[in-house]
Design a protein around this motif. Sequence first.
Motif, PDB file in Angstrom:
ATOM      1  N   ASP A  32       0.818  -1.218   0.000  1.00 24.50           N
ATOM      2  CA  ASP A  32       0.000   0.000   0.000  1.00 24.50           C
ATOM      3  C   ASP A  32       0.850   1.266   0.000  1.00 24.50           C
ATOM      4  O   ASP A  32       0.541   2.239  -0.697  1.00 24.50           O
ATOM      5  CB  ASP A  32      -0.928  -0.007   1.214  1.00 24.50           C
ATOM      6  N   LEU A  33       1.939   1.277   0.756  1.00 31.11           N
ATOM      7  CA  LEU A  33       2.751   2.484   0.886  1.00 31.11           C
ATOM      8  C   LEU A  33       3.956   2.495  -0.044  1.00 31.11           C
ATOM      9  O   LEU A  33       4.739   3.462  -0.046  1.00 31.11           O
ATOM     10  CB  LEU A  33       3.218   2.654   2.342  1.00 31.11           C
ATOM     11  N   GLY A  34       4.131   1.435  -0.819  1.00 34.46           N
ATOM     12  CA  GLY A  34       5.205   1.403  -1.809  1.00 34.46           C
ATOM     13  C   GLY A  34       6.599   1.332  -1.221  1.00 34.46           C
ATOM     14  O   GLY A  34       7.523   1.980  -1.707  1.00 34.46           O
ATOM     15  N   SER A  90       1.767   8.194   4.168  1.00 30.78           N
ATOM     16  CA  SER A  90       3.224   8.360   4.189  1.00 30.78           C
ATOM     17  C   SER A  90       3.860   7.362   5.139  1.00 30.78           C
ATOM     18  O   SER A  90       3.486   7.279   6.314  1.00 30.78           O
ATOM     19  CB  SER A  90       3.577   9.792   4.632  1.00 30.78           C
ATOM     20  N   PHE A  91       4.847   6.640   4.644  1.00 26.11           N
ATOM     21  CA  PHE A  91       5.538   5.681   5.503  1.00 26.11           C
ATOM     22  C   PHE A  91       6.296   6.404   6.611  1.00 26.11           C
ATOM     23  O   PHE A  91       6.358   5.925   7.753  1.00 26.11           O
ATOM     24  CB  PHE A  91       6.510   4.822   4.692  1.00 26.11           C
ATOM     25  N   ALA A  92       6.870   7.562   6.299  1.00 22.23           N
ATOM     26  CA  ALA A  92       7.614   8.320   7.311  1.00 22.23           C
ATOM     27  C   ALA A  92       6.705   8.716   8.469  1.00 22.23           C
ATOM     28  O   ALA A  92       7.087   8.619   9.639  1.00 22.23           O
ATOM     29  CB  ALA A  92       8.244   9.561   6.683  1.00 22.23           C
ATOM     30  N   VAL A  93       5.481   9.166   8.142  1.00 26.31           N
ATOM     31  CA  VAL A  93       4.529   9.538   9.195  1.00 26.31           C
ATOM     32  C   VAL A  93       4.136   8.306  10.000  1.00 26.31           C
ATOM     33  O   VAL A  93       4.041   8.355  11.235  1.00 26.31           O
ATOM     34  CB  VAL A  93       3.286  10.220   8.583  1.00 26.31           C
ATOM     35  N   TRP A 154     -10.601  -5.889   5.296  1.00 25.85           N
ATOM     36  CA  TRP A 154     -10.757  -4.446   5.084  1.00 25.85           C
ATOM     37  C   TRP A 154      -9.428  -3.694   4.992  1.00 25.85           C
ATOM     38  O   TRP A 154      -9.407  -2.473   5.025  1.00 25.85           O
ATOM     39  CB  TRP A 154     -11.599  -3.844   6.224  1.00 25.85           C
ATOM     40  N   GLY A 155      -8.317  -4.410   4.882  1.00 26.45           N
ATOM     41  CA  GLY A 155      -7.024  -3.758   4.739  1.00 26.45           C
ATOM     42  C   GLY A 155      -6.347  -3.488   6.077  1.00 26.45           C
ATOM     43  O   GLY A 155      -6.972  -3.529   7.140  1.00 26.45           O
ATOM     44  N   TRP A 156      -5.051  -3.216   5.996  1.00 26.18           N
ATOM     45  CA  TRP A 156      -4.256  -3.083   7.215  1.00 26.18           C
ATOM     46  C   TRP A 156      -4.699  -1.910   8.082  1.00 26.18           C
ATOM     47  O   TRP A 156      -4.554  -1.943   9.304  1.00 26.18           O
ATOM     48  CB  TRP A 156      -2.770  -2.941   6.877  1.00 26.18           C
TER      49      TRP A 156
END
Length: 388
Positions: A32-34, A90-93, A154-156
């Motif tokens: 999802d976040l690439g 955002s993965f960073a967030v 329903w997704g992570w």
Amino acid sequence: MPFAIYVLGLAVFAQGTSEFMLSGLVSDIATDLGVTIPAVGSLTSAFAVGMIVGAPLVAVLSMRWPRRRALLAFLVTFLLAHVVGALTGSFAVLFVTRVIAALANAGFLAVGLATAASMAGPQAKGRATSILLSGVTLACIAGVPLGAILSEFWGWRSAFWGVALISAPAVIAIVAAVPAEPVDPDATSAKHELRALGSPKLIVTLLLGALVNGATFCSFTYLAPVITTVTGLSSGWVPAALALFGVGSFAGVNLGGRLADRHPIQLLSIGSAALLAGWLLFALTAGNPVAALVFVFVQGTLSFAVGSTLIARVFYTAAGAPTLAGGFATAALNVGAAAGPALGGLALAAGFGFRAPLLVSAALVAGAIVLSATRLGYRDRRSAKPVR
């Protein structure tokens, strides 16, 4: 036991679910976040480091807060971190929210353990500790599988929403059940409590807790490949084995709670010896499905009976540090939870096979027994020294 202690256990259940649930969400988050799967794995490391560093640090910072205010501040922060994590792209967030959630979790557990121990009274600290720690074991049994199911349908992000929703009733219940007592102006200072934490007996108790918890999480982390590769069962048996370990850990926490206040030395002596024998026998018989599943349950029970008793002993030993004892106990548990799997991973990387984590667990418990025996021998020698 006061109802408020069970309320704290509910909050610990939500936090334990958050700590362990990422194991079933890694692939979905990465897609999802690439980002890569190892990058998502760093979220677990970030949470562990936040717990280790945060527990004593946040406990010190919150010493002059009323305990109910501190508990609410930590729990609301934890809840909001999961809301932001569920919403962010955002993965960073997301990484930052895991660190914040870990700090809040560490602070809540440190203050919660101290609160439960004081509310239970001087002779029931073990029982109170076991109720809080049972929240962690229930997270292994029900919370983590539930997170995986939510993610599947329903997704992570739904797992993060689930943790936030479980936390919300605990916030309301803490307001209703935990007494709004002001800070005692005669309470000991942070400097005084830190000096009290320098007691050799307390340091040994914390080290013993770290070693036993390291042994527990070393084998728990690699239980899936043990079951599929060594025992030869299909992957469908892995959730059952993990749940069996969780049921055993719940039984162990409750056993420790019943005995830790009245017979702690006997429980620690007999339980540690049985725990060492159990890890060795598990390694030897892991190829037999029946024996393997029996030992999964037995070792879960023994690990948490001994571990919860050691945490209770921290509060009895650290009478001069009633607030910071919880923070350092939390840090010790998480040092073990981080070091045990790392040592098991080194043994696997060295090519010793999937029985190796079980033997590493045995070695860690053996180290705890030797340390305890050395401490007892040193104390006996000092007491036998003639007075001049």
